[in-house]
Design a protein around this motif. Structure first.
Motif, PDB file in Angstrom:
ATOM      1  N   MET A   8      17.712  89.588  88.421  1.00 58.66           N
ATOM      2  CA  MET A   8      18.014  90.996  88.122  1.00 58.66           C
ATOM      3  C   MET A   8      19.227  91.099  87.202  1.00 58.66           C
ATOM      4  O   MET A   8      20.152  90.282  87.280  1.00 58.66           O
ATOM      5  CB  MET A   8      18.278  91.776  89.411  1.00 58.66           C
ATOM      6  CG  MET A   8      17.039  91.952  90.262  1.00 58.66           C
ATOM      7  SD  MET A   8      17.369  92.879  91.787  1.00 58.66           S
ATOM      8  CE  MET A   8      17.485  94.544  91.096  1.00 58.66           C
ATOM      9  N   ILE A   9      19.213  92.107  86.351  1.00 54.63           N
ATOM     10  CA  ILE A   9      20.319  92.376  85.430  1.00 54.63           C
ATOM     11  C   ILE A   9      21.473  93.012  86.225  1.00 54.63           C
ATOM     12  O   ILE A   9      21.254  93.886  87.072  1.00 54.63           O
ATOM     13  CB  ILE A   9      19.859  93.330  84.301  1.00 54.63           C
ATOM     14  CG1 ILE A   9      18.661  92.734  83.538  1.00 54.63           C
ATOM     15  CG2 ILE A   9      21.007  93.692  83.365  1.00 54.63           C
ATOM     16  CD1 ILE A   9      18.947  91.459  82.798  1.00 54.63           C
ATOM     17  N   LEU A  14      24.094  97.212  89.858  1.00 53.04           N
ATOM     18  CA  LEU A  14      25.188  98.161  90.082  1.00 53.04           C
ATOM     19  C   LEU A  14      24.698  99.607  90.119  1.00 53.04           C
ATOM     20  O   LEU A  14      25.210 100.414  90.882  1.00 53.04           O
ATOM     21  CB  LEU A  14      26.255  97.991  89.003  1.00 53.04           C
ATOM     22  CG  LEU A  14      26.958  96.629  89.009  1.00 53.04           C
ATOM     23  CD1 LEU A  14      27.846  96.498  87.792  1.00 53.04           C
ATOM     24  CD2 LEU A  14      27.745  96.431  90.292  1.00 53.04           C
ATOM     25  N   GLU A  15      23.704  99.905  89.298  1.00 51.62           N
ATOM     26  CA  GLU A  15      23.154 101.260  89.284  1.00 51.62           C
ATOM     27  C   GLU A  15      22.424 101.566  90.588  1.00 51.62           C
ATOM     28  O   GLU A  15      22.549 102.648  91.148  1.00 51.62           O
ATOM     29  CB  GLU A  15      22.195 101.415  88.106  1.00 51.62           C
ATOM     30  CG  GLU A  15      21.610 102.811  87.986  1.00 51.62           C
ATOM     31  CD  GLU A  15      20.664 102.925  86.798  1.00 51.62           C
ATOM     32  OE1 GLU A  15      19.593 103.526  86.966  1.00 51.62           O
ATOM     33  OE2 GLU A  15      20.998 102.414  85.712  1.00 51.62           O
ATOM     34  N   LEU A  42      21.988  88.096  87.251  1.00 52.73           N
ATOM     35  CA  LEU A  42      22.913  87.677  88.302  1.00 52.73           C
ATOM     36  C   LEU A  42      23.130  86.165  88.222  1.00 52.73           C
ATOM     37  O   LEU A  42      24.261  85.686  88.314  1.00 52.73           O
ATOM     38  CB  LEU A  42      22.372  88.066  89.678  1.00 52.73           C
ATOM     39  CG  LEU A  42      23.215  87.624  90.863  1.00 52.73           C
ATOM     40  CD1 LEU A  42      24.568  88.311  90.850  1.00 52.73           C
ATOM     41  CD2 LEU A  42      22.492  87.900  92.159  1.00 52.73           C
ATOM     42  N   GLU A  43      22.063  85.418  88.015  1.00 54.06           N
ATOM     43  CA  GLU A  43      22.178  83.962  87.937  1.00 54.06           C
ATOM     44  C   GLU A  43      23.050  83.530  86.758  1.00 54.06           C
ATOM     45  O   GLU A  43      23.896  82.643  86.883  1.00 54.06           O
ATOM     46  CB  GLU A  43      20.783  83.351  87.819  1.00 54.06           C
ATOM     47  CG  GLU A  43      20.772  81.844  87.879  1.00 54.06           C
ATOM     48  CD  GLU A  43      19.358  81.280  87.983  1.00 54.06           C
ATOM     49  OE1 GLU A  43      19.207  80.303  88.723  1.00 54.06           O
ATOM     50  OE2 GLU A  43      18.441  81.818  87.337  1.00 54.06           O
ATOM     51  N   GLN A  44      22.878  84.174  85.609  1.00 51.20           N
ATOM     52  CA  GLN A  44      23.688  83.842  84.434  1.00 51.20           C
ATOM     53  C   GLN A  44      25.159  84.179  84.671  1.00 51.20           C
ATOM     54  O   GLN A  44      26.047  83.407  84.301  1.00 51.20           O
ATOM     55  CB  GLN A  44      23.179  84.607  83.212  1.00 51.20           C
ATOM     56  CG  GLN A  44      21.827  84.145  82.730  1.00 51.20           C
ATOM     57  CD  GLN A  44      21.226  85.096  81.700  1.00 51.20           C
ATOM     58  OE1 GLN A  44      21.423  86.307  81.758  1.00 51.20           O
ATOM     59  NE2 GLN A  44      20.471  84.542  80.757  1.00 51.20           N
ATOM     60  N   VAL A  51      30.274  80.597  90.255  1.00 54.49           N
ATOM     61  CA  VAL A  51      29.931  81.070  91.595  1.00 54.49           C
ATOM     62  C   VAL A  51      28.563  80.528  91.980  1.00 54.49           C
ATOM     63  O   VAL A  51      27.637  80.527  91.164  1.00 54.49           O
ATOM     64  CB  VAL A  51      29.923  82.623  91.627  1.00 54.49           C
ATOM     65  CG1 VAL A  51      29.439  83.150  92.956  1.00 54.49           C
ATOM     66  CG2 VAL A  51      31.304  83.154  91.304  1.00 54.49           C
ATOM     67  N   GLU A  52      28.418  80.065  93.208  1.00 53.53           N
ATOM     68  CA  GLU A  52      27.141  79.549  93.707  1.00 53.53           C
ATOM     69  C   GLU A  52      26.196  80.733  93.887  1.00 53.53           C
ATOM     70  O   GLU A  52      26.423  81.608  94.723  1.00 53.53           O
ATOM     71  CB  GLU A  52      27.381  78.809  95.025  1.00 53.53           C
ATOM     72  CG  GLU A  52      26.353  77.740  95.330  1.00 53.53           C
ATOM     73  CD  GLU A  52      24.993  78.298  95.730  1.00 53.53           C
ATOM     74  OE1 GLU A  52      24.909  79.192  96.591  1.00 53.53           O
ATOM     75  OE2 GLU A  52      23.999  77.837  95.158  1.00 53.53           O
ATOM     76  N   THR A  53      25.140  80.774  93.100  1.00 55.49           N
ATOM     77  CA  THR A  53      24.237  81.925  93.040  1.00 55.49           C
ATOM     78  C   THR A  53      23.606  82.274  94.382  1.00 55.49           C
ATOM     79  O   THR A  53      23.642  83.431  94.800  1.00 55.49           O
ATOM     80  CB  THR A  53      23.114  81.687  92.006  1.00 55.49           C
ATOM     81  OG1 THR A  53      23.701  81.374  90.750  1.00 55.49           O
ATOM     82  CG2 THR A  53      22.236  82.912  91.863  1.00 55.49           C
TER      83      THR A  53
END
Length: 67
Positions: A8-9, A14-15, A42-44, A51-53
């Motif tokens: 997810m972006i 956040l929205e 989120l992964e990127q 941070v560990e995804t």
């Protein structure tokens, strides 16, 4: 929002789940309104911030389940 996934972006998360803002800030993602947030998954973002995804994803989903 049913569940957050690593593809997810950030801006979409956040929205749909504004209660997660503090979690992002707590791991050093302070520029949540920047251009990268509108196109980065989120992964990127986790990779860019060291941070560990999967662990962060679990935390995010635990927070939205409480809402």
């Amino acid at each position: 929002m049913s569940q957050i996934t690593k593809d997810m972006i950030i801006a979409d998360i956040l929205e749909q789940a504004p209660e997660t803002v503090q979690l992002f800030k707590s791991i050093g993602m302070h520029c949540l309104g920047c251009a990268m947030a509108s196109g980065e998954t989120l992964e990127q973002a986790c990779a860019a911030h060291g941070v560990e995804t999967d662990a962060f994803l679990e935390t995010l989903n635990a927070v939205i389940e409480q809402e």
